[in-house]
Design a protein around this motif. Structure first.
Motif, PDB file in Angstrom:
ATOM      1  N   ALA A 105      37.539  41.891  36.175  1.00 26.98           N
ATOM      2  CA  ALA A 105      36.658  42.454  35.148  1.00 26.98           C
ATOM      3  C   ALA A 105      35.340  41.713  35.008  1.00 26.98           C
ATOM      4  O   ALA A 105      34.317  42.313  34.642  1.00 26.98           O
ATOM      5  N   ASP A 106      35.318  40.416  35.284  1.00 26.24           N
ATOM      6  CA  ASP A 106      34.091  39.632  35.127  1.00 26.24           C
ATOM      7  C   ASP A 106      33.321  39.447  36.430  1.00 26.24           C
ATOM      8  O   ASP A 106      32.336  38.711  36.471  1.00 26.24           O
ATOM      9  N   ALA A 107      33.759  40.095  37.484  1.00 26.72           N
ATOM     10  CA  ALA A 107      33.159  39.877  38.802  1.00 26.72           C
ATOM     11  C   ALA A 107      31.775  40.504  38.920  1.00 26.72           C
ATOM     12  O   ALA A 107      31.505  41.582  38.374  1.00 26.72           O
ATOM     13  N   ILE A 108      30.913  39.805  39.656  1.00 21.77           N
ATOM     14  CA  ILE A 108      29.614  40.342  40.073  1.00 21.77           C
ATOM     15  C   ILE A 108      29.533  40.108  41.579  1.00 21.77           C
ATOM     16  O   ILE A 108      29.040  39.071  42.036  1.00 21.77           O
ATOM     17  N   PRO A 109      30.043  41.037  42.370  1.00 15.61           N
ATOM     18  CA  PRO A 109      30.034  40.862  43.826  1.00 15.61           C
ATOM     19  C   PRO A 109      28.710  41.324  44.419  1.00 15.61           C
ATOM     20  O   PRO A 109      28.213  42.405  44.111  1.00 15.61           O
ATOM     21  N   VAL A 110      28.106  40.493  45.245  1.00 20.93           N
ATOM     22  CA  VAL A 110      26.895  40.893  45.955  1.00 20.93           C
ATOM     23  C   VAL A 110      27.040  40.436  47.401  1.00 20.93           C
ATOM     24  O   VAL A 110      28.029  39.812  47.773  1.00 20.93           O
ATOM     25  N   GLY A 111      26.056  40.729  48.214  1.00 14.30           N
ATOM     26  CA  GLY A 111      26.135  40.265  49.593  1.00 14.30           C
ATOM     27  C   GLY A 111      25.098  40.913  50.486  1.00 14.30           C
ATOM     28  O   GLY A 111      24.243  41.679  50.039  1.00 14.30           O
ATOM     29  N   ALA A 112      25.200  40.574  51.750  1.00 12.59           N
ATOM     30  CA  ALA A 112      24.413  41.187  52.814  1.00 12.59           C
ATOM     31  C   ALA A 112      25.251  41.059  54.078  1.00 12.59           C
ATOM     32  O   ALA A 112      26.149  40.225  54.155  1.00 12.59           O
ATOM     33  N   PHE A 113      24.947  41.863  55.066  1.00 11.45           N
ATOM     34  CA  PHE A 113      25.911  42.032  56.153  1.00 11.45           C
ATOM     35  C   PHE A 113      25.421  41.591  57.527  1.00 11.45           C
ATOM     36  O   PHE A 113      26.230  41.484  58.450  1.00 11.45           O
ATOM     37  N   ASN A 114      24.151  41.319  57.672  1.00  8.66           N
ATOM     38  CA  ASN A 114      23.647  40.894  58.976  1.00  8.66           C
ATOM     39  C   ASN A 114      22.696  39.713  58.814  1.00  8.66           C
ATOM     40  O   ASN A 114      21.880  39.695  57.890  1.00  8.66           O
ATOM     41  N   PRO A 115      22.798  38.744  59.733  1.00  9.10           N
ATOM     42  CA  PRO A 115      23.771  38.664  60.826  1.00  9.10           C
ATOM     43  C   PRO A 115      25.168  38.344  60.311  1.00  9.10           C
ATOM     44  O   PRO A 115      25.320  37.714  59.267  1.00  9.10           O
ATOM     45  N   ALA A 116      26.178  38.773  61.068  1.00 11.21           N
ATOM     46  CA  ALA A 116      27.554  38.484  60.688  1.00 11.21           C
ATOM     47  C   ALA A 116      27.807  36.988  60.746  1.00 11.21           C
ATOM     48  O   ALA A 116      27.243  36.272  61.581  1.00 11.21           O
ATOM     49  N   ARG A 117      28.668  36.516  59.857  1.00 16.49           N
ATOM     50  CA  ARG A 117      29.037  35.108  59.871  1.00 16.49           C
ATOM     51  C   ARG A 117      30.085  34.849  60.956  1.00 16.49           C
ATOM     52  O   ARG A 117      30.570  35.771  61.605  1.00 16.49           O
ATOM     53  N   LYS A 118      30.464  33.601  61.096  1.00  9.89           N
ATOM     54  CA  LYS A 118      31.461  33.181  62.066  1.00  9.89           C
ATOM     55  C   LYS A 118      32.762  32.870  61.338  1.00  9.89           C
ATOM     56  O   LYS A 118      32.759  32.127  60.352  1.00  9.89           O
TER      57      LYS A 118
END
Length: 226
Positions: A105-118
């Protein structure tokens, strides 16, 4: 009154806060903490989260109306909101326990996808390393969502067709570093800095094969699969 109407009223209630801190967001190159806290407090980040996790399960058009209402007040706040709620839509790839842990309920998910991590396999999970650009809203995130390519003994793991074996992953924001490099002329308040992580352990269930979704988790039924 419907949930959508309640959330639109909430936007009107926090409009003075959003307007007050819009110049700070542009100056500091990130969404201001009071605005992020106001959007969190009023439940805006939960619009597309399942009810099982404290969300509202809004339909897409209702969600767009709320994002539009925030964006009319301040583009940076609207951008950060849509980035976070859009990442909720990757939750069905994770198993039920991971989805509950990452998209609570308290989550704030963000991100980006490129370049992919290892991703390096270890006992119980993976060690994740890499740096990803344009991670809007990084300063207020609870978890970073993205891709990671699996490596064995320093070599990229390939599938039967010769393609990289890719996982969708989640990494706690506390385990990553925000690289202060968002120096732009426009959309400064989006706070789209790079995010780096080095040898961060995540459990196996915080990963999932990146492929067409076949069977979503138990919380992602009804409206989410209609």
């Amino acid at each position: 009154m419907t949930i959508t109407e309640n959330l639109l009223n909430a936007v009107r209630d926090i409009e003075p806060i959003i307007r007050q801190y819009a110049p700070e967001a542009e100056r500091e190159r990130k969404l201001s903490a009071p605005v992020a806290e106001a959007m969190h407090r009023t439940g805006l980040y939960r619009m597309w989260r399942p009810k099982a996790f404290g969300g509202y399960e809004l339909d897409p058009v209702s969600g767009f109306r709320i994002i539009e209402a925030v964006s009319r007040i301040d583009s940076a706040a609207g951008w950060n909101l849509q980035i976070a709620v859009a990442h909720d839509l990757f939750a069905p790839w994770f198993d039920d326990s991971a989805a509950a842990e990452i998209f609570h309920a308290d989550a704030i998910p963000v991100g980006a996808f490129n370049p992919a991590r290892k991703a390096v396999p270890v006992a119980g999970g993976y060690r994740i390393s890499g740096r990803t650009s344009y991670v809007s809203g990084a300063h207020h995130a609870t978890a970073f969502i993205g891709f990671a390519n699996v490596h064995d003994d320093g070599e990229l793991r390939l599938d039967d067709d010769g393609n990289a074996v890719t996982k969708i992953i989640a990494v706690p924001a506390s385990e990553a570093e925000i690289v202060d490099n968002w120096n732009t002329m426009g959309m400064r308040g989006s706070g789209s800095h790079d995010v780096a992580m080095q040898d961060v352990f995540i459990p196996e269930h915080w990963t999932a094969p990146w492929r067409p979704l076949q069977q979503p988790g138990d919380a992602y039924t009804g409206r989410f699969t209609a």
